[in-house]
Design a protein around this motif. Sequence first.
Motif, PDB file in Angstrom:
ATOM      1  N   GLY A  58     -24.279 -51.793   7.665  1.00 25.67           N
ATOM      2  CA  GLY A  58     -22.882 -51.385   7.718  1.00 25.67           C
ATOM      3  C   GLY A  58     -22.019 -52.502   7.159  1.00 25.67           C
ATOM      4  O   GLY A  58     -22.508 -53.590   6.839  1.00 25.67           O
ATOM      5  N   GLY A  59     -20.723 -52.240   7.025  1.00 23.66           N
ATOM      6  CA  GLY A  59     -19.797 -53.272   6.578  1.00 23.66           C
ATOM      7  C   GLY A  59     -19.622 -53.377   5.085  1.00 23.66           C
ATOM      8  O   GLY A  59     -18.645 -53.958   4.606  1.00 23.66           O
ATOM      9  N   GLU A  60     -20.555 -52.851   4.316  1.00 25.41           N
ATOM     10  CA  GLU A  60     -20.480 -52.851   2.852  1.00 25.41           C
ATOM     11  C   GLU A  60     -21.042 -51.529   2.345  1.00 25.41           C
ATOM     12  O   GLU A  60     -21.718 -50.809   3.076  1.00 25.41           O
ATOM     13  N   THR A  61     -20.797 -51.242   1.079  1.00 27.09           N
ATOM     14  CA  THR A  61     -21.360 -50.046   0.469  1.00 27.09           C
ATOM     15  C   THR A  61     -22.875 -50.183   0.346  1.00 27.09           C
ATOM     16  O   THR A  61     -23.380 -51.214  -0.104  1.00 27.09           O
ATOM     17  N   LEU A  62     -23.590 -49.158   0.765  1.00 25.48           N
ATOM     18  CA  LEU A  62     -25.044 -49.120   0.626  1.00 25.48           C
ATOM     19  C   LEU A  62     -25.381 -48.165  -0.514  1.00 25.48           C
ATOM     20  O   LEU A  62     -25.346 -46.945  -0.351  1.00 25.48           O
ATOM     21  N   ARG A  63     -25.724 -48.748  -1.644  1.00 28.03           N
ATOM     22  CA  ARG A  63     -26.084 -47.915  -2.792  1.00 28.03           C
ATOM     23  C   ARG A  63     -27.532 -47.425  -2.654  1.00 28.03           C
ATOM     24  O   ARG A  63     -28.360 -48.113  -2.048  1.00 28.03           O
ATOM     25  N   PRO A  64     -27.857 -46.250  -3.201  1.00 24.36           N
ATOM     26  CA  PRO A  64     -29.216 -45.707  -3.043  1.00 24.36           C
ATOM     27  C   PRO A  64     -30.310 -46.662  -3.497  1.00 24.36           C
ATOM     28  O   PRO A  64     -31.354 -46.780  -2.843  1.00 24.36           O
ATOM     29  N   ALA A  65     -30.080 -47.346  -4.617  1.00 24.36           N
ATOM     30  CA  ALA A  65     -31.105 -48.262  -5.120  1.00 24.36           C
ATOM     31  C   ALA A  65     -31.314 -49.429  -4.169  1.00 24.36           C
ATOM     32  O   ALA A  65     -32.440 -49.901  -3.985  1.00 24.36           O
ATOM     33  N   VAL A  66     -30.229 -49.907  -3.564  1.00 23.66           N
ATOM     34  CA  VAL A  66     -30.350 -51.011  -2.610  1.00 23.66           C
ATOM     35  C   VAL A  66     -31.083 -50.544  -1.357  1.00 23.66           C
ATOM     36  O   VAL A  66     -31.928 -51.251  -0.814  1.00 23.66           O
ATOM     37  N   ARG A  67     -30.770 -49.331  -0.897  1.00 19.38           N
ATOM     38  CA  ARG A  67     -31.491 -48.786   0.261  1.00 19.38           C
ATOM     39  C   ARG A  67     -32.989 -48.742  -0.013  1.00 19.38           C
ATOM     40  O   ARG A  67     -33.801 -49.179   0.821  1.00 19.38           O
TER      41      ARG A  67
END
Length: 466
Positions: free
Chosen positions: A246-255
């Motif tokens: 949480g706290g930042e954008t979680l992009r699909p590639a990063v996930r």
Amino acid sequence: MSTVFDPLRLSAVSMDIMAANRDTPQGLLRRQQARLALVLEAALKGSRLYRELLGPDISARTPLSSLPVVTRCQLMERFDDWVTDPCLTLDGLRAFTADPARIAEPWQGRYMVWESSGTSGRPGIFVQDAQAMAVYDALEALRRCAPRPLVRWLDPLCLSERIAFVGATSGHFASYVSVQRMRTLNPWLAGSTRSFSIQVPAAELVAALNDFAPTVLATYPTAAALLADEAGRGALRIAPQEVWTGGETLRPAVRSYIERGLGCPVRNSYGASEFLTMGWECAHGHMHLNADWVILEPVDEHHRPVPAGQPACSVLLTNLANTVQPLIRYDLGDQITLLAGRCGCGSPLPVMVVQGRHDDLLHMAGRDGRSVTLLPMALSTVLEDDAGVFDFHLRQQDEHTLVLRLPATGEAGQAAMARCCTALQAFAKTQGVHRLRVLQELGLPVPRGRSGKACRIVACPVSIRY
């Protein structure tokens, strides 16, 4: 140390949330409207600022869309007139948050207090009473989707878990305050729940996590990606069962990168200092808005409504749980898209896509030839806490060079720049960055998107891995 907790309020809110989980969208709207009326009534009765902003003709039944938009700077400039309890003063709360020894201590014995980052150009101070905390606690406990439901059913108090929070621990930040409060509320968790600073060198953080061996890792997406890097090269040897981000954008590639690197599922949530638990992911991977307790209005750059399915430039937040520090049509600055239709998981709560903020990881040259990753949240904390600067733009020029832009001018601007450069150089040295240069740009505006929210930390294109 005591904390703010009312078990009767928590019980009542929990029952209402469980009922709302089986409600219809029309039923959720009725809950919204009833709570909005109470918030408006409290604001008109107790807040001098809101009485001025809303005017004499406003009543608790006035449509939300006809009310004025407010900003953080506007509210903070009139803090003492904004709050509905006269014991809450900006000078008193600033003195309180300046003392790290008082993190998670209740103000006046009845308010939780945290500070926000300065993304909007000015940090905020947010105060929560027992009612607001009961809402946040119940939403977190009852709506955060668990990838291991059987484990949660057998162990609802997380007695078998070892939870590591990796984040900013140098100030009264909402996530850190919440972790410390949880340890106070649940003494049996104190030994199995620990906080780790993102500002220490990566090797020190990895060693501490290896020693603690967490089963749950709670952190920012960029920090989780860094830890996945460390796991990939064999330095980090932990086996978490879940990662909470949480706290930042979680992009699909990063996930995907985090899940591969750490070998476990990622559970993402959406929150802010202004409302701690706005959204949660269902088993279908969709982010649901807790619309029974918070209203989000997607708007364009002129604060006009944006239809479902269309990305917004910003979003207006109305907090339906907090009547002590009313937030009504507050420009949060985040970019979201509200989607039409119901989710296949069966929840009546609306689905949204959160773009949020988009700060980058910076990959710099290390002394030993290896790449050193600097986390955007850590860099922001260094500039805000150590240098006292909140409106900035940090751009990577190459693996040895950062360009720091401040809009300030004159002697004050030069002094702020000197503090920032000193803080950055000191932080980079602890992280093992080799020969960091900081180029200075004074008196230039911070680049901002159409929403007015700055992307404050930007990597050069070759250094962005995801």
